[in-house]
Design an enzyme around this catalytic site. Sequence first.
Site, PDB file in Angstrom:
ATOM      1  N   GLY A   1       0.181   4.373   4.323  1.00  0.00           N
ATOM      2  CA  GLY A   1       0.839   3.966   5.578  1.00  0.00           C
ATOM      3  C   GLY A   1       2.265   3.637   5.435  1.00  0.00           C
ATOM      4  O   GLY A   1       2.464   2.731   4.645  1.00  0.00           O
TER       5      GLY A   1
ATOM      6  N   GLY B   1       4.141   2.144   7.932  1.00  0.00           N
ATOM      7  CA  GLY B   1       4.454   1.211   9.057  1.00  0.00           C
ATOM      8  C   GLY B   1       4.765   0.087   8.654  1.00  0.00           C
ATOM      9  O   GLY B   1       5.337  -0.254   7.429  1.00  0.00           O
ATOM     10  N   PHE B   2       4.702  -0.964   9.312  1.00  0.00           N
ATOM     11  CA  PHE B   2       5.231  -2.520   9.037  1.00  0.00           C
ATOM     12  C   PHE B   2       4.648  -2.865   7.767  1.00  0.00           C
ATOM     13  O   PHE B   2       5.227  -3.318   7.021  1.00  0.00           O
ATOM     14  CB  PHE B   2       5.068  -3.270   9.961  1.00  0.00           C
ATOM     15  N   GLY B   3       3.228  -2.820   7.694  1.00  0.00           N
ATOM     16  CA  GLY B   3       2.420  -3.441   6.549  1.00  0.00           C
ATOM     17  C   GLY B   3       2.977  -2.573   5.286  1.00  0.00           C
ATOM     18  O   GLY B   3       3.191  -3.361   4.119  1.00  0.00           O
TER      19      GLY B   3
ATOM     20  N   VAL C   1      -4.100  10.954   3.902  1.00  0.00           N
ATOM     21  CA  VAL C   1      -5.193  10.437   3.480  1.00  0.00           C
ATOM     22  C   VAL C   1      -6.527  10.515   4.023  1.00  0.00           C
ATOM     23  O   VAL C   1      -6.533  10.077   5.311  1.00  0.00           O
ATOM     24  CB  VAL C   1      -5.053   9.078   2.831  1.00  0.00           C
TER      25      VAL C   1
ATOM     26  N   GLU D   1       5.741  -3.437  29.872  1.00  0.00           N
ATOM     27  CA  GLU D   1       7.188  -3.165  29.627  1.00  0.00           C
ATOM     28  C   GLU D   1       7.523  -1.591  30.170  1.00  0.00           C
ATOM     29  O   GLU D   1       8.563  -1.434  30.626  1.00  0.00           O
ATOM     30  CB  GLU D   1       7.259  -3.114  28.021  1.00  0.00           C
TER      31      GLU D   1
ATOM     32  N   ASP E   1      -3.451  -3.856  11.107  1.00  0.00           N
ATOM     33  CA  ASP E   1      -4.506  -3.350  12.180  1.00  0.00           C
ATOM     34  C   ASP E   1      -5.861  -2.724  11.420  1.00  0.00           C
ATOM     35  O   ASP E   1      -6.602  -2.585  12.195  1.00  0.00           O
ATOM     36  CB  ASP E   1      -4.060  -2.255  13.141  1.00  0.00           C
TER      37      ASP E   1
END
Length: 802
Positions: free
Chosen positions: A368, A370-372, A436, A532, A661
């Site tokens: 991944g 993403g942010f993590g 994966v 938003e 997450d």
Amino acid sequence: MIALWFGVISLMMIAYVTLDGRNFGAGILQWLVAKTPQERRQVVAAIGPLWSWHEVWLVAFGGALFAVFPRLMGSAFAGYYLALMLILWALILRGISLEIGGHINDRLWQGFWDFVFVVANFLLALLFGAASGNLERGVPLDANGDFSMAFFTNFKTHGNVGLLDWYTISAAIFVTVLLAAHGATYLTLKTEGPVHDRSARCAKYLWRAVGPLFVAISAESWIVRPDLFQQAIYKPLCWVGLLLIAGSALTLISGMMSGRETRAFIGSNGLLAGTLATGAAALFPVILHSTLAPEYSLNAYTVASSHNALVLASIWAPIGFALAIAYSIFISRRYTGRASLNLNNQELYELKGEDTMNEHLPRIVIVGGGFGGLAAAKALRLSQAEVVLIDRTNHHVFQPLLYQVATSVLAPGQISAPIRGILGKQTNTTVILGEVTGVNKEQRYVIANSSDRSQVHIPYDYLVLATGQRHSYFGHDEFERFAPGLKSLADAVGIRNRVLQAFEQAEAEEDPSRHADLLTFVLVGAGPTGAEMAAALAVMVRTTLRSEFRRIDPLSARIVLVDMANRVLGTFAEDLSEAAKSHLEELGVEVRLGHGVDQIDEDGVIVGGERIASKTVIWTAGVAPSPAGKWLGVETDRAGRVKIQPDLTVPGHPEIFAVGDTASLQQDGRPLPGVAQVAMQGGRYAGRLIARRLSGKAALPPFRYFDKGNMAVVGRGFAIMQSGKIHLKGFFAWLAWALIHIQFLATANLRISVFVQWIWTFLTGQRGSRLIVNHHAPANETKPEALAVIKERKEMPAALSS
């Protein structure tokens, strides 16, 4: 030419003080952050190799002053001879103690030279602070441009003043604390282990002290030199310096709160540079103010060299400037990384460019981008390991701004960046484009597919699962066909197409009775994304689109926000939730709460038994984690997230980490929320913990999430913010939201691009990208069947290698 030379000399001074100031600060703190001889040697190692680099700028600064303003230097040497001698001796002693103390093995002599080193740095910081106070206050110049000063006088700031009075002592204290904070920030970046941890604590406390001291010295400066402040108001460069100070302060705070040490150090440098630049701009053209009579002051235009001398200096200066910059770049590239306790005197730094990869390096696989995943990869940038990051897309997306792509405020390229570009300078990291599909935790490999190969086995020593979220329709997957979610760039572009096409179809539609269906937009879910998105759609209709259509009235568009909960933005306090709801309704959004969606089809939705006819339904409600729990076959929570231990590892498998997450972790009796900050802090923690394990260091304390608060924007110029007991709504919350979101974009060019676009859209209503772009998949798609296994540690399938 005089003004230009003054600017060049000021830049040299800023370069020297900013660079060597961190050494002064680090030296002052040596005994506070280093408790053993080995740790003190680590501090010396962090600053020792860079000492000559910094002194180059001191020599350049002094030489330029002599060449361009010789009369100034004559007066300064005559009046400041005692202080200058002390500075010179302190510099010499610091250099000697650096060279000898870093190599001597006798504990007694090492302790003596450590003492000399601390005292010399402390004295230098105080003297430089007092000197800066003298420049601002002035000196007792007579009509001939000469002056002499005692160390102490009657503490008056006018007339026959001395080197030290109440104002210059205040300036000395402020500068000493400022340089100590700067040095602590530098040590946090350049050291590891106990020295790093103590330096981080010192930096936090010292920067808290800098704020009130800055206010105090500013007030004192107003009292001592009100004329300087009055002149500075009309100088644009002073305002530029103040903006640099404000921006650097935000960068510093953001870096320290998020644990991004490089960002904090950049902010620290910017604060010093901004403070010095503002002071220099305020002083010009008067270089040395007379406290006896203003007409005796030394002006840059009256003390400058002859025209011929300035021409010669202008010829030689670019050459010297280029050599100084080249030498600085060489030193900074050669000595990179952190000073370590585990290396000997000759190996205190990782030398960039040397081949450190070998056949026995452990492999860390991160799933991944993403942010993590990115946070984990960046935390491992200096580790002696092979880092492999796998993602099914080649880019990192800033998901909090996806709704702005869907509503045409920003283009897709303004919130995303290639993962390969973000990690391009990490020589130990390989980026793989693949998906994966499974994990074999017993044999320690992940299973991945690429465009031309499937079931590729990639072994690991450590595994970080940061796979993020996907849509959840709460058991009604048939809704997905009619109500797309918003989790990727492709989703955002698809929704943008649907929204813009709805207006285009309504404009072309001959039957006015169908306009209502086409111009009704239903958003299911009143969380941050839904609120938003609804507000952004309402603003787009009211501003950008209102005058561009001839056969329809865009203001007749109906925007419906639906949620089965009783409040919008339910994670916020009730007063903020009500404020957001009221503002949504002011924008024309219909907010329907307390009823779930019973049915979604091509003709609209059924909410609470009532059908709402709509051709555009957008799902902003549920999310579900990736199938990582099924891959691992371990315990999950009700939402399917992997239950992990306080160190973010999977129970029974200390080599497998789950962050963001993908993971479920309780803190203070409540599960951590699925927000970007949790993923970033978790990824950074996992990377640091793995790095410490690889280097044989003690483990980190259990992970603890630092909640910085929640924010949500509800239309142009309005946002809500909740941080502890602080509740903020309106324009200032919106400004804070904008600044924070810009800070967390992946690259500098994205920050600049988004900032400029937001300003332009705010002022004109014009949006970044309103294109309807339909991407067509190839007609004939073949499914890969090949099977490959990576048996050797360094082998990588061609289709998966970067």
